[in-house]
Design a protein around this motif. Structure first.
Motif, PDB file in Angstrom:
ATOM      1  N   ASP A   2      -0.430   1.723 -97.720  1.00 34.47           N
ATOM      2  CA  ASP A   2      -0.128   0.976 -98.809  1.00 34.47           C
ATOM      3  C   ASP A   2       1.582   1.093 -98.760  1.00 34.47           C
ATOM      4  OD1 ASP A   2       0.447  -0.427-101.057  1.00 34.47           O
ATOM      5  OD2 ASP A   2      -0.372   1.157-102.248  1.00 34.47           O
TER       6      ASP A   2
ATOM      7  N   ASN B 171       3.923  -0.816-100.240  1.00 32.29           N
ATOM      8  CA  ASN B 171       4.508  -1.030-101.521  1.00 32.29           C
ATOM      9  C   ASN B 171       4.360   0.316-102.424  1.00 32.29           C
ATOM     10  OD1 ASN B 171       5.623  -3.207-100.993  1.00 32.29           O
ATOM     11  ND2 ASN B 171       4.292  -4.593-101.980  1.00 32.29           N
ATOM     12  N   GLY B 172       3.096   0.685-102.231  1.00 30.82           N
ATOM     13  CA  GLY B 172       2.817   1.976-103.112  1.00 30.82           C
ATOM     14  C   GLY B 172       3.749   3.285-102.576  1.00 30.82           C
TER      15      GLY B 172
ATOM     16  N   GLU C  38       3.230   9.120-114.747  1.00 29.19           N
ATOM     17  CA  GLU C  38       2.215   7.942-114.497  1.00 29.19           C
ATOM     18  C   GLU C  38       2.645   6.745-114.794  1.00 29.19           C
ATOM     19  OE1 GLU C  38      -2.018   8.869-115.123  1.00 29.19           O
ATOM     20  OE2 GLU C  38      -1.863  10.572-114.107  1.00 29.19           O
TER      21      GLU C  38
ATOM     22  N   ALA D 223       7.100   2.262-104.114  1.00 27.23           N
ATOM     23  CA  ALA D 223       7.207   2.673-105.482  1.00 27.23           C
ATOM     24  C   ALA D 223       7.275   3.967-105.801  1.00 27.23           C
ATOM     25  CB  ALA D 223       5.992   2.010-106.057  1.00 27.23           C
ATOM     26  N   GLU D 224       6.484   4.907-104.806  1.00 30.25           N
ATOM     27  CA  GLU D 224       6.608   6.463-105.148  1.00 30.25           C
ATOM     28  C   GLU D 224       8.025   6.930-105.112  1.00 30.25           C
ATOM     29  OE1 GLU D 224       4.808  10.343-103.008  1.00 30.25           O
ATOM     30  OE2 GLU D 224       3.703   8.620-102.942  1.00 30.25           O
TER      31      GLU D 224
ATOM     32  N   MET E 168       5.454   5.352-112.944  1.00 31.59           N
ATOM     33  CA  MET E 168       4.991   5.084-111.518  1.00 31.59           C
ATOM     34  C   MET E 168       4.293   3.740-111.517  1.00 31.59           C
ATOM     35  SD  MET E 168       4.724   5.799-108.238  1.00 31.59           S
ATOM     36  CE  MET E 168       3.646   5.244-106.995  1.00 31.59           C
ATOM     37  N   ARG E 169       3.638   3.565-112.525  1.00 36.77           N
ATOM     38  CA  ARG E 169       2.813   2.248-112.856  1.00 36.77           C
ATOM     39  C   ARG E 169       3.902   1.076-112.994  1.00 36.77           C
ATOM     40  NH1 ARG E 169      -0.527   3.814-116.307  1.00 36.77           N
ATOM     41  NH2 ARG E 169       0.434   2.901-117.943  1.00 36.77           N
TER      42      ARG E 169
ATOM     43  N   CYS F  57      10.316   5.533-107.746  1.00 36.09           N
ATOM     44  CA  CYS F  57      10.012   6.147-108.960  1.00 36.09           C
ATOM     45  C   CYS F  57      10.692   7.627-109.082  1.00 36.09           C
ATOM     46  CB  CYS F  57       8.665   6.637-109.154  1.00 36.09           C
ATOM     47  SG  CYS F  57       8.103   7.220-110.764  1.00 36.09           S
TER      48      CYS F  57
ATOM     49  N   VAL G  38       7.755  -3.248-107.861  1.00 34.84           N
ATOM     50  CA  VAL G  38       8.098  -3.601-106.408  1.00 34.84           C
ATOM     51  C   VAL G  38       7.029  -4.619-105.926  1.00 34.84           C
ATOM     52  CG1 VAL G  38       7.319  -2.453-104.206  1.00 34.84           C
ATOM     53  CG2 VAL G  38       8.533  -0.992-106.067  1.00 34.84           C
ATOM     54  N   GLU G  39       5.815  -4.671-106.303  1.00 35.90           N
ATOM     55  CA  GLU G  39       4.836  -5.759-105.988  1.00 35.90           C
ATOM     56  C   GLU G  39       5.483  -6.896-106.229  1.00 35.90           C
ATOM     57  OE1 GLU G  39       2.433  -5.501-104.028  1.00 35.90           O
ATOM     58  OE2 GLU G  39       1.220  -3.614-104.196  1.00 35.90           O
TER      59      GLU G  39
ATOM     60  N   LEU H 156       5.820   0.394-109.621  1.00 31.92           N
ATOM     61  CA  LEU H 156       4.925  -0.200-108.617  1.00 31.92           C
ATOM     62  C   LEU H 156       4.619  -1.906-109.000  1.00 31.92           C
ATOM     63  CD1 LEU H 156       2.970  -0.056-106.266  1.00 31.92           C
ATOM     64  CD2 LEU H 156       1.058   0.600-107.741  1.00 31.92           C
TER      65      LEU H 156
END
Length: 214
Positions: free
Chosen positions: A143, A145-146, A166, A149-150, A169-170, A153, A176-177, A173
């Motif tokens: 993933d 983009n995951g 969390e 994002a991590e 992070m959400r 973050c 980023v998407e 994400l």
């Protein structure tokens, strides 16, 4: 709510068969990845071959297979290197920014992404993951983009004094998407990135992300 780790260990990419332990091997791996990046710009992903990469890098084809099982693994390793370099560029920018607030941090993240799109070989086609979400050698799909994002973050939390939980992070994400989709569209419209679309992307990220970074 438990915080999420700021970063994962940044070891060799999963697609790498063997980790270079000597400088000579590390330099050879770097040449292979550089050759891959240059050829991606010239031929695209479908026409890319490990044999062509070996020839461009000036190494025997066996040297490529020593590190990679196939071109998919090679491109995945290039994507991981891109992510490491993106994170390094962002950290350096944050450190030299006199007043780093939420908006300046968002600008840095977006500007460095766009700068790499314009200047880094192979990045326009393979930024942080192989084209069309190719699967890795391990059989599972990464993933990209995951992963981005991590990493972001952790960087944003560390430099802004914000807990990397969390919720953040959400939010990152989603940012980023969204930015990935819009920036890709901007570069399809204009080889240098359509300025109007980039401006809209920046405005959207400021409105959505900045309140979460305070």
């Amino acid at each position: 709510m438990d915080p999420v780790p700021q970063t994962r260990p940044h070891g060799p990419p999963p697609a790498l068969r063997r980790t270079p332990v000597q400088q000579r091997s590390a330099e050879r791996l770097a040449r292979i990845l550089d050759a891959c990046a240059g050829l991606l710009d010239e031929t695209g992903y479908e026409q890319l071959s490990t044999r062509a990469v070996a020839a461009r890098a000036g190494v025997p084809i066996g040297s490529v297979y020593r590190f990679f099982g196939n071109k998919r693994a090679l491109v995945a390793a290039l994507a991981h290197r891109n992510l490491d370099r993106y994170a390094e560029r962002i950290s350096a920018r944050f450190e030299r920014t006199e007043v780093l607030d939420a908006r300046a941090a968002i600008d840095g993240v977006l500007d460095e992404f766009i700068a790499m799109k314009r200047s880094v070989p192979g990045f326009a086609l393979v930024d942080f993951g192989p084209p069309a979400a190719e699967e890795t050698d391990g059989g599972g799909a990464e993933d990209p983009n995951g992963l981005v994002a991590e990493r972001l973050c952790g960087l944003l939390a560390a430099h802004l004094g914000r807990t990397a939980d969390e919720t953040l992070m959400r939010k990152v994400l989603v940012g980023v998407e969204t930015a990935d989709t819009l920036v890709r569209r901007a570069f399809r419209a204009d080889p240098e990135g359509d300025p109007a679309l980039i401006a809209e992307t920046r405005q959207l990220l400021h409105a959505y992300l900045a309140p979460s970074l305070v």
